[in-house]
Write an enzyme that holds these catalytic residues in place. Structure first.
Site, PDB file in Angstrom:
ATOM      1  N   LYS A 398       0.835  -1.204   0.000  1.00 54.78           N
ATOM      2  CA  LYS A 398       0.000   0.000   0.000  1.00 54.78           C
ATOM      3  C   LYS A 398       0.869   1.252   0.000  1.00 54.78           C
ATOM      4  O   LYS A 398       1.793   1.375   0.805  1.00 54.78           O
ATOM      5  CB  LYS A 398      -0.920  -0.025   1.222  1.00 54.78           C
ATOM      6  CG  LYS A 398      -1.841  -1.243   1.249  1.00 54.78           C
ATOM      7  CD  LYS A 398      -2.619  -1.363   2.527  1.00 54.78           C
ATOM      8  CE  LYS A 398      -1.732  -1.720   3.699  1.00 54.78           C
ATOM      9  NZ  LYS A 398      -2.493  -2.008   4.926  1.00 54.78           N
ATOM     10  N   THR A 430      -8.604   8.366   9.426  1.00 55.25           N
ATOM     11  CA  THR A 430      -8.095   7.179   8.729  1.00 55.25           C
ATOM     12  C   THR A 430      -7.820   6.013   9.681  1.00 55.25           C
ATOM     13  O   THR A 430      -7.088   5.089   9.342  1.00 55.25           O
ATOM     14  CB  THR A 430      -6.796   7.527   7.975  1.00 55.25           C
ATOM     15  OG1 THR A 430      -5.849   8.079   8.902  1.00 55.25           O
ATOM     16  CG2 THR A 430      -7.060   8.525   6.859  1.00 55.25           C
ATOM     17  N   GLY A 432      -8.033   2.621  11.260  1.00 52.10           N
ATOM     18  CA  GLY A 432      -8.559   1.323  10.847  1.00 52.10           C
ATOM     19  C   GLY A 432      -8.522   1.075   9.357  1.00 52.10           C
ATOM     20  O   GLY A 432      -9.113   0.090   8.882  1.00 52.10           O
ATOM     21  N   THR A 433      -7.803   1.909   8.589  1.00 51.41           N
ATOM     22  CA  THR A 433      -7.800   1.711   7.139  1.00 51.41           C
ATOM     23  C   THR A 433      -7.156   0.385   6.739  1.00 51.41           C
ATOM     24  O   THR A 433      -7.654  -0.309   5.846  1.00 51.41           O
ATOM     25  CB  THR A 433      -7.063   2.867   6.435  1.00 51.41           C
ATOM     26  OG1 THR A 433      -5.778   3.050   7.059  1.00 51.41           O
ATOM     27  CG2 THR A 433      -7.843   4.161   6.536  1.00 51.41           C
ATOM     28  N   GLY A 434      -6.042   0.027   7.376  1.00 55.59           N
ATOM     29  CA  GLY A 434      -5.364  -1.222   7.018  1.00 55.59           C
ATOM     30  C   GLY A 434      -6.208  -2.445   7.336  1.00 55.59           C
ATOM     31  O   GLY A 434      -6.321  -3.368   6.515  1.00 55.59           O
ATOM     32  N   CYS A 435      -6.801  -2.461   8.513  1.00 53.69           N
ATOM     33  CA  CYS A 435      -7.672  -3.576   8.908  1.00 53.69           C
ATOM     34  C   CYS A 435      -8.862  -3.685   7.965  1.00 53.69           C
ATOM     35  O   CYS A 435      -9.240  -4.776   7.521  1.00 53.69           O
ATOM     36  CB  CYS A 435      -8.187  -3.375  10.334  1.00 53.69           C
ATOM     37  SG  CYS A 435      -6.913  -3.185  11.594  1.00 53.69           S
TER      38      CYS A 435
END
Length: 499
Positions: A398, A430, A432-435
């Site tokens: 990412k 932003t 929690g974007t990765g989860c």
């Protein structure tokens, strides 16, 4: 055809409920080395039917190899079909035989095998398909769908003709010819009950995973919720990341979510104030409880916290033969708190990477995992290659942490890159974007989307969730899972309404 033959056909077509149905992933054997080993691996990935094709060996070798393959099918509980030769099928006590246009008739094959066996016929036109059904075939093979290297293709009806054939016969249709993960959807959406493959599974270094990702595509035919995702991650008391974000995402996108918690965190939008790890033995107990009862299609991991937990998770997932693992190597919270200790990073690399179907690191995580300093897309490509070399099958790196240009994510499968660019959204919301992105990919995979499509749709989902995020709390607010899912569902509905 005389009256006796017609009466016989009426009798044998009426199979009882114990007769295997031809559907799902249909694997045809090749002539390569280590065939039994490769087939065993493929069957563990979800093959639903095996067709034994052997043209080179002696009669004795054909029988010996066939008996080994039949034993694998018996253990897996799937039909074992012999190619072309009813007499070999009889000797092997196969479930049936698959005939070509130049082979004996279905009626003659039944006289050899008996009335309870399955008979399939290869066809290339609507006329041949109808004739095969009239002659008493239980299913037809239809193709070729695409050019293939396994044989010389003289007629290529393709997916366009498949729908017509499916509407012309009342027996299962097996599509065959050049079918791979990324072109299978047009075949399946054209009505194929099964898709037949050879090299796309048996030619893969890991036949189990190749079979699993193809078999998973059939989940698109399930009633909602389609497919199941098990998330193994930490709990976020603020609700924006971790288990909470995972389950929101999976549920809102139309799959079923189960969970195993690795750690409890005390956190909010401003940061993490405390972490309470779950004992590895209880993490194992949670995962075992789910996998021993619920058919899980995709496993997604997040915060694993310690080396012992990472090793335990890897051991239990391998024991249950889970093939489609989406690994989000969560290392730092949005506020900067370290969520895993350093030995855990080593354990994830050592124990989980060899099992990983897709790894989804951001740039800081990729730098820690590879030692590569990333300043641009060229650096991202170098790091993705380095991660793939560590045993990961696919890498989605990412690019949100780069500051110049569009936000580009790169998907690397070991041979090439796919770019997923989107415009940058200037917001601090932003959390929690990765989860959320990893869970969205897992949900779309579980629903029957191939990996590139799953990544693309998940990227659209997280971008929308960031764009529609409302300020909540006094730090990095969470993304808007609900409204992003609403937009996704509306888009899907419009696509379904198109002729």
């Amino acid at each position: 055809m005389n009256k006796q033959s017609k009466d016989f056909l009426r009798l044998v077509i009426d199979h009882d409920e114990s007769t295997p149905r031809i559907e799902g992933l249909y694997l045809v054997t090749d002539e390569g080395e280590r065939l039994v080993e490769r087939v065993r691996s493929a069957l563990s990935g979800g093959v639903a039917v095996l067709q034994y094709r052997c043209k080179k060996n002696s009669p004795e070798e054909k029988v010996a190899l066939g008996r080994e393959l039949r034993a694998l099918c018996v253990d897996a509980g799937i039909p074992f079909i012999v190619n072309d030769d009813p007499h070999l099928a009889l000797e092997l006590d196969a479930d049936g035989v698959h005939l070509g246009q130049e082979d004996t008739s279905p009626f003659a094959a039944r006289q050899i095998l008996g009335p309870k066996k399955i008979v399939g016929v290869s066809t290339h036109t609507v006329r041949e398909a109808r004739q095969a059904e009239a002659d008493g075939a239980d299913y037809i093979g239809f193709g070729a769908m695409y050019p293939t290297g396994s044989k010389t293709v003289t007629h290529l009806p393709g997916p366009a003709a498949l729908r017509e054939v499916k509407g012309s016969v009342g027996i299962p249709v097996v599509a065959i010819g050049g079918i791979k993960r990324d072109n299978a959807l047009s075949v399946m959406d054209g009505g194929a009950d099964a898709v037949a493959v050879i090299s796309s599974v048996l030619g893969d270094p890991n036949p189990a995973v190749a079979a699993a990702e193809l078999a998973l595509l059939f989940n698109r035919r399930l009633p909602p919720p389609r497919g199941t995702v098990l998330t193994v991650a930490g709990s976020d008391s603020g609700g924006g990341a971790g288990i909470q974000a995972d389950l929101k995402t999976v549920t809102l996108l139309g799959a079923y979510g189960a969970s195993a918690i690795t750690a409890l965190t005390a956190q909010n939008t401003r940061g993490v104030t405390g972490i309470c790890p779950v004992p590895p033995s209880f993490v194992e107990e949670q995962i075992t409880a789910v996998l021993s009862d619920i058919p899980v299609d995709v496993v997604k991991t997040g915060m694993l916290h310690s080396a012992d937990i990472a090793a335990t998770v890897a051991e239990v997932l391998e024991r249950f033969g889970k093939r489609i693992l989406v690994i989000d190597p969560v290392m730092l919270a949005k506020g900067g708190a370290r969520l895993v200790d350093r030995p855990a990073v080593t354990a994830i690399r050592e124990h989980l990477f060899p099992l990983t179907y897709l790894l989804t690191p951001n740039i800081p995580e990729a730098e820690q995992l590879t030692g590569v300093t990333i300043h641009d897309e060229a650096g991202m490509e170098e790091a993705a290659r380095a991660l793939h070399a560590q045993g990961v099958r696919n890498v989605l790196l990412k690019g949100g942490h780069l500051t110049e240009g569009a936000a580009v994510d790169l998907l690397f499968d070991g041979t090439g890159f796919m770019r997923f660019p989107t415009r940058r959204i200037m917001t601090k919301n932003t959390h929690g974007t990765g989860c959320t992105l990893a869970s969205a990919i897992a949900a779309f995979l579980a629903r029957g989307e191939p990996l590139p499509a799953a990544v693309g749709r998940a990227k659209e989902f997280i971008t929308t969730a960031i764009r529609l995020a409302h300020p909540l709390g006094r730090g990095h607010g969470p993304v808007n899972h609900y409204l992003a899912a609403q937009e996704q569902l509306e888009h899907e509905k419009k696509l379904e309404e198109q002729p």
